[in-house]
Scaffold this motif. Structure first.
Motif, mmCIF file in Angstrom:
data_model
loop_
_atom_site.group_PDB
_atom_site.id
_atom_site.type_symbol
_atom_site.label_atom_id
_atom_site.label_comp_id
_atom_site.label_asym_id
_atom_site.label_seq_id
_atom_site.Cartn_x
_atom_site.Cartn_y
_atom_site.Cartn_z
ATOM 1 N N VAL A 371 0.876 -1.374 -0.025
ATOM 2 C CA VAL A 371 -0.076 0.010 0.078
ATOM 3 C C VAL A 371 1.072 1.062 0.022
ATOM 4 C CG1 VAL A 371 -1.668 1.288 1.476
ATOM 5 C CG2 VAL A 371 -1.831 -1.188 1.236
ATOM 6 N N GLY A 372 0.358 2.332 -0.558
ATOM 7 C CA GLY A 372 1.179 3.495 -0.563
ATOM 8 C C GLY A 372 1.700 3.893 -2.056
ATOM 9 N N VAL A 373 1.198 3.109 -3.237
ATOM 10 C CA VAL A 373 1.839 3.056 -4.506
ATOM 11 C C VAL A 373 1.573 4.540 -5.075
ATOM 12 C CG1 VAL A 373 1.361 2.343 -6.967
ATOM 13 C CG2 VAL A 373 1.092 0.596 -4.813
ATOM 14 N N CYS A 374 0.580 5.209 -4.860
ATOM 15 C CA CYS A 374 0.199 6.636 -5.516
ATOM 16 C C CYS A 374 1.482 7.531 -4.883
ATOM 17 C CB CYS A 374 -0.977 7.154 -5.578
ATOM 18 S SG CYS A 374 -1.957 5.910 -6.522
ATOM 19 N N ASP A 375 1.669 7.437 -3.581
ATOM 20 C CA ASP A 375 2.540 8.407 -2.848
ATOM 21 C C ASP A 375 3.832 8.113 -3.183
ATOM 22 O OD1 ASP A 375 0.958 10.137 -1.030
ATOM 23 O OD2 ASP A 375 0.086 8.410 -0.188
ATOM 24 N N ARG A 376 4.034 6.826 -3.354
ATOM 25 C CA ARG A 376 5.671 6.530 -3.982
ATOM 26 C C ARG A 376 5.786 7.168 -5.324
ATOM 27 N NH1 ARG A 376 4.712 1.703 -1.286
ATOM 28 N NH2 ARG A 376 4.020 0.353 -3.224
ATOM 29 N N ALA A 377 4.851 6.700 -6.348
ATOM 30 C CA ALA A 377 4.789 7.363 -7.644
ATOM 31 C C ALA A 377 5.089 8.852 -7.596
ATOM 32 C CB ALA A 377 3.760 6.873 -8.471
ATOM 33 N N ALA A 378 4.318 9.458 -6.870
ATOM 34 C CA ALA A 378 4.228 10.921 -6.498
ATOM 35 C C ALA A 378 5.694 11.615 -6.194
ATOM 36 C CB ALA A 378 2.997 11.430 -5.840
ATOM 37 N N GLN A 379 6.108 10.771 -4.978
ATOM 38 C CA GLN A 379 7.432 11.222 -4.668
ATOM 39 C C GLN A 379 8.541 11.165 -5.926
ATOM 40 O OE1 GLN A 379 8.337 8.912 -1.234
ATOM 41 N NE2 GLN A 379 7.030 10.150 0.357
ATOM 42 N N GLU A 380 8.697 9.999 -6.565
ATOM 43 C CA GLU A 380 9.563 9.898 -7.675
ATOM 44 C C GLU A 380 9.407 10.984 -8.615
ATOM 45 O OE1 GLU A 380 11.793 7.363 -8.459
ATOM 46 O OE2 GLU A 380 11.273 5.559 -7.240
ATOM 47 N N ILE A 381 8.143 11.378 -8.963
ATOM 48 C CA ILE A 381 7.941 12.275 -9.926
ATOM 49 C C ILE A 381 8.208 13.731 -9.405
ATOM 50 C CG2 ILE A 381 6.005 13.852 -11.063
ATOM 51 C CD1 ILE A 381 4.427 10.840 -11.190
ATOM 52 N N LEU A 382 7.924 13.915 -8.219
ATOM 53 C CA LEU A 382 8.225 15.453 -7.671
ATOM 54 C C LEU A 382 9.978 15.408 -7.721
ATOM 55 C CD1 LEU A 382 5.803 16.105 -4.985
ATOM 56 C CD2 LEU A 382 5.891 16.974 -7.332
ATOM 57 N N GLN A 383 10.683 14.413 -7.299
ATOM 58 C CA GLN A 383 12.025 14.134 -7.121
ATOM 59 C C GLN A 383 12.714 14.546 -8.766
ATOM 60 O OE1 GLN A 383 12.936 10.447 -5.814
ATOM 61 N NE2 GLN A 383 14.043 11.439 -4.023
ATOM 62 N N MET A 384 11.806 14.509 -10.003
ATOM 63 C CA MET A 384 12.376 14.700 -11.124
ATOM 64 C C MET A 384 12.307 16.466 -11.377
ATOM 65 S SD MET A 384 13.181 11.922 -12.425
ATOM 66 C CE MET A 384 13.518 12.184 -14.022
ATOM 67 N N LEU A 385 11.275 17.089 -10.586
ATOM 68 C CA LEU A 385 11.356 18.514 -11.043
ATOM 69 C C LEU A 385 12.567 19.281 -10.769
ATOM 70 C CD1 LEU A 385 7.805 19.354 -9.214
ATOM 71 C CD2 LEU A 385 8.074 19.752 -11.534
ATOM 72 N N PRO A 386 12.975 20.050 -11.655
ATOM 73 C CA PRO A 386 14.190 20.483 -11.604
ATOM 74 C C PRO A 386 14.730 21.311 -10.359
ATOM 75 C CG PRO A 386 13.285 21.051 -13.789
ATOM 76 C CD PRO A 386 12.182 20.307 -13.028
ATOM 77 N N LYS A 387 13.546 22.149 -10.072
ATOM 78 C CA LYS A 387 13.973 23.225 -8.776
ATOM 79 C C LYS A 387 14.074 22.220 -7.377
ATOM 80 C CE LYS A 387 12.765 27.672 -10.741
ATOM 81 N NZ LYS A 387 12.140 27.154 -11.873
ATOM 82 N N THR A 388 13.284 21.203 -7.416
ATOM 83 C CA THR A 388 13.411 20.514 -6.116
ATOM 84 C C THR A 388 14.497 19.744 -5.975
ATOM 85 O OG1 THR A 388 12.360 18.372 -7.113
ATOM 86 C CG2 THR A 388 10.899 19.863 -6.329
ATOM 87 N N ARG A 389 15.212 19.451 -7.049
ATOM 88 C CA ARG A 389 16.530 19.005 -6.971
ATOM 89 C C ARG A 389 17.677 20.072 -6.409
ATOM 90 N NH1 ARG A 389 15.555 16.058 -11.922
ATOM 91 N NH2 ARG A 389 16.730 17.722 -12.884
ATOM 92 N N ASP A 390 17.505 21.524 -6.778
ATOM 93 C CA ASP A 390 18.101 22.283 -6.702
ATOM 94 C C ASP A 390 18.006 22.767 -5.137
ATOM 95 O OD1 ASP A 390 18.987 22.065 -9.171
ATOM 96 O OD2 ASP A 390 17.809 23.724 -9.733
ATOM 97 N N TRP A 391 16.782 22.934 -4.752
ATOM 98 C CA TRP A 391 16.488 23.289 -3.527
ATOM 99 C C TRP A 391 16.337 22.240 -2.165
ATOM 100 C CZ3 TRP A 391 10.893 25.523 -5.460
ATOM 101 C CH2 TRP A 391 11.069 26.501 -6.115
ATOM 102 N N GLY A 392 16.638 21.055 -2.574
ATOM 103 C CA GLY A 392 16.916 20.072 -1.564
ATOM 104 C C GLY A 392 15.780 20.105 -0.624
ATOM 105 N N LEU A 393 14.295 19.793 -1.372
ATOM 106 C CA LEU A 393 13.337 19.843 -0.439
ATOM 107 C C LEU A 393 13.037 18.657 0.356
ATOM 108 C CD1 LEU A 393 10.646 22.075 -2.600
ATOM 109 C CD2 LEU A 393 11.741 22.649 -0.300
#
Length: 397
Positions: A371-393
């Motif tokens: 359980v938690g598939v959609c949240d895992r997918a969402a985390q993987e996707i948000l990690q691919m956003l250019p600025k989230t990598r730079d901001w280290g959120l």
């Protein structure tokens, strides 16, 4: 941050809506503001996306079957590309819907190569790739592929894609299904009554090729089991009229309910006669024995067999997950009212067969992830956003 999501058909709209809800949850936790623009349907709109085009009823299976949808598909694809040109997103998520999504992915790769592309729920090339050209194209423009089946992850990894296996989103969706007692009480199904779900169509072509065979089988079953009642949840409201007319024509004791009540119906019924598709997994996760039916235009089948030399191991997801037949499938010439009736009666009346089905479902369930598939997918996707990598959120791992 603007995310563009592209998908089509009823099942894509459902998966897209589950993903949008998870993206919003994960973004809120990371103090990220998201704008989601999409090709999809009503469910994605309700989940908070701005729709550029409604694609939930633009879709088909097969060669001849897809001809009426070529122009609407091109139109919606052009709309999306025109929008992307004017408003480049920070990230693109493609969900299944192979034809249009390969076009959009290729456009992004050529014209906006800096925008990351995530393919979530890849087209089932791993099951029936006739040639590897489409696979190669998907791999070439995809920065990250999020697989829902273990076999899908293995296939695309072997072809050179960067893959994460997240599990199947229906595992999450089925968590809040009511109990059998609750569902039967809500629908007014008496304890001694046999309730069977009929799921003939989520595409217009299926009303033509599947509904008559499924309803003929239901007619015979009704004659054999006087206490039976059929339940038909609609995938799209536009199918209500043709389905109700067919119920009258075949003299079935049946109740048509809206798609919103689908989960309730699945929790309540003893059995299902169904088209092949995502719905087979929903039934399996709720331990409903089922018979799966599929038919295409005979010319499509002839082309696939003779010219494309296509052969598929199985059509329904429960069988594909474990790569063995755990639910009976009747495809093309095998999809006769007689075959369906015989399989239904055996599974309904033979307790051993039923127990075997439930044991097989349990094995299948273990291959679908935690359980938690959609949240895992969402985390993987948000990690691919250019600025989230730079901001280290601190999103994800």
């Amino acid at each position: 941050m603007r995310i563009f999501i592209s998908t089509g058909e009823v099942s894509g709209d459902l998966q897209g809506s589950l993903l949008i809800a998870a993206l919003k949850r994960q973004a809120a936790a990371a103090n990220l503001e998201l704008e989601i623009v999409a090709l999809g349907g009503e469910k994605m709109l309700e989940a908070g996306a701005t729709l550029l085009g409604n694609t939930s009823s633009i879709g088909s299976m097969g060669i001849l079957e897809s001809l009426p949808y070529i122009l609407p598909t091109i139109k919606v694809q052009r709309q999306a590309i025109a929008y992307l040109k004017q408003n480049p997103p920070d990230l693109v998520v493609l969900i299944d819907y192979m034809g249009p999504n390969i076009g959009i992915g290729t456009y992004m790769q050529q014209h906006l190569p800096g925008v990351p592309i995530v393919y979530y729920i890849a087209p089932q090339e791993w099951v029936w790739a006739v040639n590897v050209r489409n696979t190669a194209r998907i791999v070439s423009f995809t920065d990250k592929l999020l697989a829902i089946f273990p076999e899908e992850a293995r296939y695309f990894r072997g072809k050179g894609a960067k893959v994460s296996w997240v599990g199947h989103p229906l595992v999450d969706r089925m968590q809040d299904a009511p109990s059998r007692q609750e569902a039967r009480a809500k629908l007014g199904i008496a304890p001694e009554q046999t309730a069977i779900a009929l799921l003939p169509a989520s595409r217009r072509q299926e009303l033509k090729y599947l509904l008559p065979v499924i309803f003929q089988a239901a007619q015979t079953i009704q004659a054999k089991l006087p206490e039976v009642h059929f339940w038909i949840p609609l995938s799209l409201d536009i199918y209500r009229q043709p389905i109700e007319q067919a119920i009258e024509r075949y003299g079935l004791r049946a109740t048509v309910v809206s798609g919103q009540q689908k989960k309730q119906v699945f929790a309540a019924v003893d059995f299902a006669i169904t088209k092949s598709g995502t719905v087979n997994l929903e039934l399996a996760l709720l331990n409903v024995p089922q018979v799966v039916v599929y038919r295409l235009h005979p010319i499509t089948v002839w082309i696939a067999r003779k010219i494309l030399k296509g052969s598929i191991p199985f059509a329904s997801p429960p069988n594909l997950v474990v790569m063995k037949q755990i639910v009976p499938e009747f495809l093309q010439e095998q999809a006769t009212p007689e075959n369906i009736t015989q399989a239904v009666m055996e599974l309904l009346l033979n307790p051993e067969r039923r127990q075997q089905t439930l044991a097989d479902y349990k094995e299948m369930r273990q291959c679908l992830g935690e359980v938690g598939v959609c949240d895992r997918a969402a985390q993987e996707i948000l990690q691919m956003l250019p600025k989230t990598r730079d901001w280290g959120l601190g999103i994800g791992h």
